[in-house]
Design an enzyme around this catalytic site. Structure first.
Site, mmCIF file in Angstrom:
data_model
loop_
_atom_site.group_PDB
_atom_site.id
_atom_site.type_symbol
_atom_site.label_atom_id
_atom_site.label_comp_id
_atom_site.label_asym_id
_atom_site.label_seq_id
_atom_site.Cartn_x
_atom_site.Cartn_y
_atom_site.Cartn_z
ATOM 1 N N THR A 1 -101.814 24.506 21.674
ATOM 2 C CA THR A 1 -103.040 24.010 21.017
ATOM 3 C C THR A 1 -102.755 23.371 19.658
ATOM 4 O OG1 THR A 1 -103.444 26.065 19.832
ATOM 5 C CG2 THR A 1 -104.337 25.919 22.056
ATOM 6 N N ASP B 1 -87.698 20.274 13.909
ATOM 7 C CA ASP B 1 -88.397 21.521 13.590
ATOM 8 C C ASP B 1 -87.706 22.173 12.394
ATOM 9 O OD1 ASP B 1 -89.077 24.359 13.583
ATOM 10 O OD2 ASP B 1 -90.143 23.896 15.441
ATOM 11 N N ARG C 1 -97.640 27.714 14.331
ATOM 12 C CA ARG C 1 -98.483 26.814 15.122
ATOM 13 C C ARG C 1 -98.374 27.184 16.575
ATOM 14 N NH1 ARG C 1 -97.537 20.469 14.678
ATOM 15 N NH2 ARG C 1 -95.687 21.062 15.799
ATOM 16 N N ASP D 1 -86.583 25.880 12.761
ATOM 17 C CA ASP D 1 -85.443 26.035 13.674
ATOM 18 C C ASP D 1 -84.156 25.540 13.020
ATOM 19 O OD1 ASP D 1 -87.174 27.069 15.468
ATOM 20 O OD2 ASP D 1 -87.096 25.401 16.895
HETATM 21 C C1 PRP Z 1 -94.028 24.214 10.894
HETATM 22 C C2 PRP Z 1 -93.997 23.769 9.447
HETATM 23 C C3 PRP Z 1 -95.450 23.886 9.036
HETATM 24 C C4 PRP Z 1 -96.175 23.523 10.297
HETATM 25 C C5 PRP Z 1 -96.716 22.132 10.180
HETATM 26 O O1 PRP Z 1 -94.079 25.588 10.991
HETATM 27 O O2 PRP Z 1 -93.129 24.525 8.631
HETATM 28 O O3 PRP Z 1 -95.803 25.179 8.606
HETATM 29 O O4 PRP Z 1 -95.230 23.592 11.368
HETATM 30 O O5 PRP Z 1 -97.468 21.789 11.281
HETATM 31 P P1 PRP Z 1 -99.051 21.531 11.213
HETATM 32 O O6 PRP Z 1 -99.261 20.631 10.025
HETATM 33 O O7 PRP Z 1 -99.332 20.855 12.512
HETATM 34 O O8 PRP Z 1 -99.745 22.844 11.081
HETATM 35 P P2 PRP Z 1 -94.066 26.332 12.423
HETATM 36 O O9 PRP Z 1 -95.449 26.530 12.927
HETATM 37 O O10 PRP Z 1 -93.097 25.627 13.313
HETATM 38 O O11 PRP Z 1 -93.552 27.766 12.053
HETATM 39 P P3 PRP Z 1 -92.121 28.210 11.477
HETATM 40 O O12 PRP Z 1 -92.051 27.722 10.049
HETATM 41 O O13 PRP Z 1 -92.171 29.683 11.573
HETATM 42 O O14 PRP Z 1 -91.058 27.588 12.335
HETATM 43 N N1 URA Z 2 -93.293 21.323 12.188
HETATM 44 C C1 URA Z 2 -92.009 20.933 12.001
HETATM 45 O O1 URA Z 2 -91.162 21.745 11.589
HETATM 46 N N2 URA Z 2 -91.673 19.658 12.290
HETATM 47 C C2 URA Z 2 -92.563 18.764 12.718
HETATM 48 O O2 URA Z 2 -92.198 17.602 12.950
HETATM 49 C C3 URA Z 2 -93.902 19.183 12.912
HETATM 50 C C4 URA Z 2 -94.237 20.469 12.624
#
Ligand code: PRP
Ligand code: URA
Length: 207
Positions: free
Chosen positions: A107, A199, A103, A202
């Site tokens: 944005t 997160d 994400r 993370d």
């Molecule tokens: C997180 C999570 C989802 C997304 C959800 O991933 O694992 O994939 O955010 O958010 P959304 O519904 O608003 O799209 P992130 O983009 O943080 O990537 P990562 O798993 O690599 O940390």
């Molecule tokens: N992605 C995450 O990992 N946590 C949140 O709360 C939202 C998006």
């Protein structure tokens, strides 16, 4: 509108609470995410069709069952990858595709950086997994890509969802049921789920 199933179970509630706890360390977070996924998959697969097969016990031949359709699992990277083991514990023959999406922090729009899906998934039962459904952008995009490869029976499994994400997902994919362990209150200004669990990527990978 697509169905939303909140999977209610005392063990799921207790484990999810530990997952939310900020003092839960990386190792336990990972174990809990895997275990929770396995519990949820047990419920999701409840209506999977079976076909009859013969089996030879040590004493005689008898009738048994096997899944009638192939299962394809699609974790959304990064956090979804840890859920793979939880699904494979129960459905070890599932083929696994991967979709990498992050994400944009400003944005909040999803960016696809990787896609590798098994071929011929038109007759498969496809389970897309990601622990979080926040704005819904990532899940909407992942399911769009999976459908683009011909998938017709798709289910989305996540642990924690925001009402905003559920709305967006149901609008985009009214034919795809969502299975969640909890629907939380709302998103904050940065697109994080409240109360949520932080997160997920993370917390899993220490980034
Ligand atoms: C997180 C999570 C989802 C997304 C959800 O991933 O694992 O994939 O955010 O958010 P959304 O519904 O608003 O799209 P992130 O983009 O943080 O990537 P990562 O798993 O690599 O940390
Ligand atoms: N992605 C995450 O990992 N946590 C949140 O709360 C939202 C998006």
């Amino acid at each position: 509108m697509g169905r939303v199933m909140v999977i209610e179970h005392p063990l799921i509630k207790a484990k999810l609470t530990k997952l939310r706890d900020k003092s839960t360390d990386r190792l336990l977070f990972r174990q809990l995410l895997e275990e929770l996924t396995a519990f949820m998959v047990y419920e999701i697969t409840r209506d999977f069709p079976l076909r009859e097969v013969e089996v030879e016990t040590p004493l005689e031949r008898t009738k048994g069952h096997e899944l009638a359709q192939p299962v394809v699992l699609v974790p959304i990277l990064r956090a979804g990858i840890v859920m793979t083991e939880g699904v494979l514990r129960l459905v070890p023959n599932a083929r696994v595709g991967h979709i990498g999406i992050y994400r944009d922090p400003v944005t909040l729009r999803p960016h696809v950086y990787y896609k590798k899906l098994p071929r011929n998934i038109g007759d498969a039962l496809v389970i897309v997994v990601d622990p979080m459904l926040a704005t819904g952008g990532s899940a909407v995009e992942a399911v769009r890509l999976v459908k683009g490869e011909g998938a017709k029976d798709v289910r989305f499994l996540c642990l924690v969802a925001a009402p905003e994400g559920i709305r967006a997902f149901r609008e985009a994919h009214p034919d795809v049921p969502i299975y969640v362990a909890a629907i939380d209150r709302e998103l904050n200004d940065h697109g994080y789920i409240l109360p949520g669990l932080g997160d997920a990527g993370d917390r899993l990978f220490g980034t």
